[in-house]
Motif scaffolding. Structure first.
Motif, PDB file in Angstrom:
ATOM      1  N   UNK A  44     -28.017 -34.968 -11.754  1.00  0.00           N
ATOM      2  CA  UNK A  44     -27.180 -34.447 -12.829  1.00  0.00           C
ATOM      3  C   UNK A  44     -27.520 -32.978 -13.072  1.00  0.00           C
ATOM      4  N   UNK A  45     -26.751 -32.327 -13.954  1.00  0.00           N
ATOM      5  CA  UNK A  45     -26.935 -30.897 -14.177  1.00  0.00           C
ATOM      6  C   UNK A  45     -28.270 -30.594 -14.853  1.00  0.00           C
ATOM      7  N   UNK A  46     -28.771 -31.515 -15.657  1.00  0.00           N
ATOM      8  CA  UNK A  46     -30.087 -31.293 -16.252  1.00  0.00           C
ATOM      9  C   UNK A  46     -31.173 -31.176 -15.197  1.00  0.00           C
ATOM     10  N   UNK A  47     -31.019 -31.898 -14.103  1.00  0.00           N
ATOM     11  CA  UNK A  47     -32.002 -31.824 -13.033  1.00  0.00           C
ATOM     12  C   UNK A  47     -31.877 -30.518 -12.256  1.00  0.00           C
ATOM     13  N   UNK A  48     -30.684 -29.923 -12.232  1.00  0.00           N
ATOM     14  CA  UNK A  48     -30.537 -28.590 -11.649  1.00  0.00           C
ATOM     15  C   UNK A  48     -31.367 -27.595 -12.453  1.00  0.00           C
ATOM     16  N   UNK A  49     -31.308 -27.694 -13.781  1.00  0.00           N
ATOM     17  CA  UNK A  49     -32.103 -26.814 -14.637  1.00  0.00           C
ATOM     18  C   UNK A  49     -33.595 -27.069 -14.457  1.00  0.00           C
ATOM     19  N   UNK A  50     -33.975 -28.324 -14.267  1.00  0.00           N
ATOM     20  CA  UNK A  50     -35.387 -28.648 -14.054  1.00  0.00           C
ATOM     21  C   UNK A  50     -35.911 -28.045 -12.756  1.00  0.00           C
ATOM     22  N   UNK A  51     -35.050 -27.948 -11.744  1.00  0.00           N
ATOM     23  CA  UNK A  51     -35.459 -27.313 -10.485  1.00  0.00           C
ATOM     24  C   UNK A  51     -35.835 -25.855 -10.732  1.00  0.00           C
ATOM     25  N   UNK A  52     -35.034 -25.141 -11.506  1.00  0.00           N
ATOM     26  CA  UNK A  52     -35.369 -23.749 -11.831  1.00  0.00           C
ATOM     27  C   UNK A  52     -36.723 -23.673 -12.526  1.00  0.00           C
ATOM     28  N   UNK A  53     -36.952 -24.580 -13.443  1.00  0.00           N
ATOM     29  CA  UNK A  53     -38.224 -24.618 -14.174  1.00  0.00           C
ATOM     30  C   UNK A  53     -39.390 -24.867 -13.232  1.00  0.00           C
ATOM     31  N   UNK A  54     -39.221 -25.792 -12.288  1.00  0.00           N
ATOM     32  CA  UNK A  54     -40.294 -26.125 -11.356  1.00  0.00           C
ATOM     33  C   UNK A  54     -40.629 -24.938 -10.455  1.00  0.00           C
TER      34      UNK A  54
END
Length: 276
Positions: A146-156
């Motif tokens: 989902x799109x929240x996991x796209x944002x989490x990738x940036x964070x990682x």
């Protein structure tokens, strides 16, 4: 010439039972034979779940190591092990998958409802798995539901830097009940949100979203993951006979899109996988 297309095959998964789908490759011999036929049909990477002697999902390290060795001996495919296992596997067992020394591993970027179950991926586990992949020189494929996991990738990536090999490859997993829908609109939104560090992406359409996602991914310049882990029918009432059949269909779509198929050697270069 258009950019070459990476086809990844996901032949087994952890959800479908052998009793319900006898053609599902669940033994080592079946998996190796499937890998050989899928490479011949155009696949360059294989995403692997394994089963035990009773055809149940397992993360047995000896069995995983034997599988990696057999696939390397009989094919040139990039060997990617699932660190997701089944939704019931303990986190510590999922971390231990990297002890089998695959070329690549899946790395899911968040917890997601998975039908009636919960696919658990807490943030500390994500960070531990990512740092372990860097230490072991295993290239992760970031699975985004989902799109929240796209944002989490940036964070990682901001926190822990680039993967081993310096490339960032993601797979958009679409159409899972609980995740983003398998539509062209959702794919376009997810691709637009990918961080600049991403160097390549593929898409997976689950079930009846398979073709819609494949066509959208091809039109956006992405790569494809196909296989019986993700879909068991070619059309309503028409069961899939083999994983090679799904790879061949993806290859035919690639030909229509004027995308030459990527070889395993080209896939290794694309992903930053270490030399064999």
């Amino acid at each position: 010439m258009s950019a070459p297309l990476l086809i990844t095959v996901a032949p087994t998964g952890a959800e479908t039972s052998k009793a319900d789908c006898p053609q599902l490759p669940t033994t080592l011999d079946e998996l190796v034979a499937t890998a050989i036929s899928c490479q011949a049909a155009g696949a360059a990477m294989i995403h692997v779940h394994i089963r035990d002697a009773e055809h149940r999902p397992t993360l047995s390290l000896p069995a995983l190591s034997e599988t990696v060795a057999a696939l390397r001996a009989e094919t040139d495919l990039v060997v990617q092990l699932s660190t997701g296992g089944s939704v019931h596997d303990p986190l510590e067992d999922r971390l231990a998958v990297l002890d089998a020394a695959p070329d690549s591993c899946s790395l899911t970027m968040g917890t997601v409802n998975f039908g009636d179950d919960v696919f658990l991926n807490p943030w500390p586990f994500i960070c531990d798995l990512y740092q372990l992949s860097q230490e072991r020189q295993v290239v992760p494929e970031f699975e985004l539901f989902d799109l929240g996991q796209v944002a989490s990738l940036s964070r990682l990536l901001d926190r822990h830097g680039l993967p081993f090999g310096g490339r960032v490859h993601v797979d958009l997993v679409m159409g899972v009940p609980g995740g983003m829908p398998g539509t062209a609109d959702a794919l376009v939104a997810a691709v637009a949100a990918l961080p600049p560090a991403v160097t390549s992406w593929s898409a997976t359409g689950i079930g009846r979203s398979t073709l819609a996602v494949a066509l959208a991914a091809l039109s956006k310049g992405g790569h494809l993951r196909v296989g019986m882990e993700d879909v068991l029918t070619l059309a309503r009432g028409v069961p899939v006979e083999s994983n090679a059949q799904l790879v061949s269909r993806a290859a035919a779509l690639a030909e229509l899109a004027q995308r030459p198929l990527m070889t395993p050697a080209q896939a290794r270069e694309l992903l930053g996988v270490r030399a064999g």
